[in-house]
Motif scaffolding. Structure first.
Motif: not given
Length: 128
Positions: A52-61, A105-110
């Motif tokens: 599985x791919x673990x995606x982490x953005x801030x406090x979300x995963x 992820x999209x919000x972080x990228x923007x």
């Protein structure tokens, strides 16, 4: 001088000591994969089962299931064994769905892109 014998295979730098163990694999593009190492070759190409791919953005995963996954060795940056008895993440992390993590992820990228364009617009000020 002593030479390593066949009984010392687990002291070597080979991936053989990681066979059938749960691993974390960091790839060159920044992705983090977790799964059980089932096979590898001399080029560090590896097969992960139950990956599985673990995606982490801030406090979300989010853990996005991938199934049986083949990794090309040249893309591997780091391989480490996961301790199954320890907690994997800090308690402040929140598990979310894959759609929510993609939105984050999209919000972080923007936000990163906006910061970069603002910096370019302000270069003429030469604040240094």
């Amino acid at each position: 001088m002593s030479w390593a014998g066949p009984e010392d295979i687990y002291l070597s730098t080979s991936l053989a000591s990681y066979l059938d163990k749960k691993l974390l694999v960091l790839l060159r593009d920044g992705r983090k994969l977790m799964g059980t190492l089932r096979s590898f070759d001399q080029f560090a190409n590896a097969v992960l089962e139950g990956a599985c791919e673990r995606v982490i953005v801030g406090d979300l995963y989010c853990d996005i299931p991938l199934g049986l996954y083949v990794i090309r060795g040249e893309n591997v940056v780091l391989i480490g064994e996961l301790d199954l008895e320890k907690e994997e993440l800090p308690p402040n992390m929140t598990r979310v769905s894959s759609t929510e993590i993609k939105r984050a992820q999209k919000a972080e990228r923007e936000a990163t892109d906006l910061k970069g364009t603002m910096r370019k617009r302000m270069e003429f000020l030469d604040l240094d």
